[in-house]
Write a protein that holds these residues in place. Structure first.
Motif, short mmCIF file in Angstrom:
data_model
loop_
_atom_site.label_atom_id
_atom_site.label_comp_id
_atom_site.label_asym_id
_atom_site.label_seq_id
_atom_site.Cartn_x
_atom_site.Cartn_y
_atom_site.Cartn_z
N SER A 176 -5.78 -0.18 -5.22
CA SER A 176 -4.90 -1.32 -5.50
C SER A 176 -4.45 -1.97 -4.20
O SER A 176 -4.25 -1.30 -3.19
N MET A 177 -4.30 -3.28 -4.24
CA MET A 177 -3.88 -4.04 -3.06
C MET A 177 -2.36 -3.95 -2.91
O MET A 177 -1.62 -4.18 -3.85
N HIS A 207 -3.64 -10.74 4.94
CA HIS A 207 -4.96 -11.39 4.93
C HIS A 207 -5.10 -12.48 3.88
O HIS A 207 -6.06 -13.23 3.92
N THR A 258 -6.90 -2.79 1.71
CA THR A 258 -5.91 -2.97 0.66
C THR A 258 -4.52 -2.49 1.06
O THR A 258 -3.57 -2.65 0.32
N ASN A 273 1.27 -5.27 -1.47
CA ASN A 273 1.83 -6.60 -1.23
C ASN A 273 1.76 -6.96 0.25
O ASN A 273 1.49 -8.10 0.60
N ARG A 304 -1.77 -8.04 1.14
CA ARG A 304 -2.02 -9.36 0.56
C ARG A 304 -1.39 -10.45 1.43
O ARG A 304 -1.98 -11.50 1.66
N GLU A 305 -0.18 -10.19 1.92
CA GLU A 305 0.50 -11.16 2.78
C GLU A 305 -0.21 -11.34 4.11
O GLU A 305 -0.25 -12.44 4.66
N LEU A 333 -5.86 -12.43 0.76
CA LEU A 333 -6.85 -12.28 -0.31
C LEU A 333 -6.16 -11.94 -1.62
O LEU A 333 -5.24 -11.15 -1.67
N SER A 334 -6.65 -12.55 -2.69
CA SER A 334 -6.06 -12.31 -4.01
C SER A 334 -6.98 -11.44 -4.85
O SER A 334 -8.18 -11.32 -4.58
N ASP A 335 -6.42 -10.84 -5.89
CA ASP A 335 -7.22 -10.04 -6.82
C ASP A 335 -8.31 -10.89 -7.45
O ASP A 335 -9.43 -10.43 -7.67
N CYS A 393 -11.61 -4.48 1.51
CA CYS A 393 -11.69 -5.66 0.64
C CYS A 393 -12.43 -6.82 1.31
O CYS A 393 -12.73 -7.82 0.67
N GLU A 412 -10.95 -5.84 6.45
CA GLU A 412 -9.62 -6.04 5.88
C GLU A 412 -9.50 -4.97 4.80
O GLU A 412 -10.48 -4.66 4.12
#
Length: 92
Positions: A61-62, A70, A31, A64, A67-68, A72-74, A39, A29
């Protein structure tokens, strides 16, 4: 003199050693699509054995969108190791 290996060198060395023993499948996965960082990474062999399944602290940096996809959060990634730490740790 100490030779510094790049994360790419460390990963290539690890994968080469695994391939010598048995073919592996790598799933990651990232970023995002632009200048992505890993990540999460998983390695399995052709018999279905999980060789590695771990979160990775990215240097990028991830996005948006990633993030949507997979989820995964910071916060989840803050305590994860960097990718070269994972492969140095699992060198043997």
């Amino acid at each position: 003199m100490k030779i510094l290996l790049t994360p790419k060198d460390v990963l290539k060395d690890f994968v080469d050693r695994q391939i010598e023993q048995n073919a592996i499948i790598i799933d990651t996965e990232t970023t995002g699509l632009i200048n992505p960082g890993v990540c999460e990474i998983a390695l399995i062999d052709l018999q279905g054995n999980v060789l590695l399944d771990t979160l990775v602290k990215p240097r990028a940096s991830m996005s948006n969108e990633a993030r949507e996809i997979h989820g995964l959060s910071d916060q989840q990634l803050d305590s994860a190791p960097f990718i070269e730490e994972i492969f140095i740790e699992n060198k043997d």
